[in-house]
Motif scaffolding. Structure first.
Motif: not given
Length: 440
Positions: A175-191
């Motif tokens: 769960k902790a990994l998924a939160r961090d990964l989703c954060t990075e994915i979102l940052r990458d997508s909204v860049d």
């Protein structure tokens, strides 16, 4: 393990056989002999078959009762023990828990084909991402994911030709990994201006997963996986499905596809941070600024735009005052800090009124008049050091996959230093002349 055991049996029996041959040769040459105790030790260490064959092939010590009876007795006992172990192991191998154990042991190999047989790369991914070819990033990421993987078979239930094996799995906090990964994915997508503007691929996803695992430390957690098996041709076969795949990775697949894994506040923060990271040139392009104050003055408008954007880049900041979620809807109040346009236009207005009170403003040509008023606006911007904060309400929703944030005209107004209020104040009645007003 089985290979090592077979190799040991072969080597120890070969040693026993050679010892008997060497000892026979030494006996003929009347040289120093190998102690009988050593030969018996080799026999007791499961080398009895080699000693027995050597004893009768070389016709050595066959007349000694301790050898002619002792060695065959040891050999028979050892063969019985090996037979019992074989039968017991065969019986255990036919149990569903043994079938599960064999499969789980393969995970420790951590090669791409093994992991793929348990958890498909497609399911391990967030379902909203693009697909593509698997590359080295995938193998590296999966290797890190299962780095601390251990398991313990907890229970086994058999009902006819069906069985369920319960396994306690210890692995990374998914769960902790998924939160961090989703954060990075979102940052990458909204860049807004990514370095690489190509479409997202599976390789990009696993690169993010690998980098997230490499740069963070996660606790291990214990989860439960339920293996359902069916007996086919006297063999227990694991019935793999999406639920089992998810359980094997500690619920990681479910977490990655949970549209609410990141809160509305976290999502909004990531979008606003993307704006904060913009450079002056990027702001200029993002806002599509060209003669923002509509001066239509070719000599000054680019300088005015550049100065305004420079101040906006330095001044822009935000504070989320509150954010509430109601099902799939969310509303946030954000305090946006930007250039104080009211202050800028006040200074500009004073300069205009002062200029309007002179006869020079009447004598100047249209071009000169335009240059003069544009210069005043540029100087008002250059002299400005003030910022202003505007509270704006942002409403957004969850589309079942992610929170979608839309910045409306109210946010744009706040972003530009509450330009609407500034223009309203500029245009308000004043004791001075009202003949000179800015173009909009």
């Amino acid at each position: 393990m089985k290979f090592l055991l077979i190799a040991y049996i072969i080597i120890i029996n070969l040693a026993g056989f050679l010892l008997m041959g060497i000892d026979k040769l030494r006996a003929r040459r009347r040289k120093w002999r190998i102690p009988e105790r050593t030969i018996f030790i080799i026999a007791l260490l499961y080398g009895s078959i080699g000693v027995f064959i050597g004893m009768y092939l070389f016709r050595h010590k066959t007349r000694k009762l301790r050898f002619s009876i002792g060695i065959p007795a040891i050999m028979v006992i050892q063969l019985l023990i090996l037979g019992f172990i074989y039968l017991w192991n065969k019986q255990e191998m036919e149990r569903p828990s043994q079938a599960v154990q064999q499969e789980l042991e393969l995970i420790r190999k951590l090669d791409e084909n093994t992991i793929f047989s348990f958890v498909s790369y497609e399911n391990l991914m967030n379902s909203n991402l693009s697909s593509g070819e698997i590359d080295s990033y995938a193998t590296e990421a999966v290797d890190l994911f299962f780095e601390n993987f251990t398991y313990s078979i907890h229970n086994e239930e058999i009902s006819g030709n069906e069985a369920t094996v319960t396994v306690q799995i210890t692995n990374i906090d998914a769960k902790a990994l998924a939160r961090d990964l989703c954060t990075e994915i979102l940052r990458d997508s909204v860049d807004i201006y990514p370095e690489d503007d190509t479409d997202s691929t599976t390789g990009d996803y696993y690169r993010l997963l690998r980098d997230t695992l490499s740069s963070n430390t996660y606790d291990t957690v214990v989860t439960t996986a339920y293996f359902h098996l069916q007996k086919e041709n006297n063999l227990w076969v694991i019935l793999s499905d999406g639920e089992l795949e998810d359980e094997l990775v500690g619920g990681f697949i479910s977490y990655m596809n949970d549209p609410y894994i990141l809160s509305a506040t976290e999502t909004l923060t990531i979008h606003l941070d993307a704006l904060k990271d913009l450079s002056a040139d990027q702001w200029m392009d993002y806002l599509e600024i060209e003669d923002i104050f509509a001066t239509y003055n070719t000599e000054y408008y680019s300088l005015i735009d550049e100065e305004y954007i420079r101040q906006l880049t330095d001044a822009f900041d935000y504070e989320i005052l509150r954010c509430t979620e109601d099902g799939s809807a969310a509303e946030a109040v954000v305090r946006v800090t930007s250039v104080d346009m009211t202050s800028v236009l006040e200074v500009y207005k004073d300069a205009l009124l002062e200029y309007a009170d002179t006869t020079q403003s009447i004598r100047d040509s249209d071009v000169t008049f335009s240059n003069e008023t544009s210069r005043m606006l540029l100087e008002a911007l250059q002299e400005n050091t003030k910022t202003t904060s505007t509270d704006v309400t942002i409403s957004f929703s969850n589309n079942g996959s992610v929170w979608e944030v839309y910045f409306d005209s109210d946010f744009t107004n706040a972003l530009m230093g509450d330009i609407n209020a500034a223009i309203e104040a500029f245009a308000s009645e004043d004791a001075g002349s009202q003949e000179v007003t800015p173009s909009e």
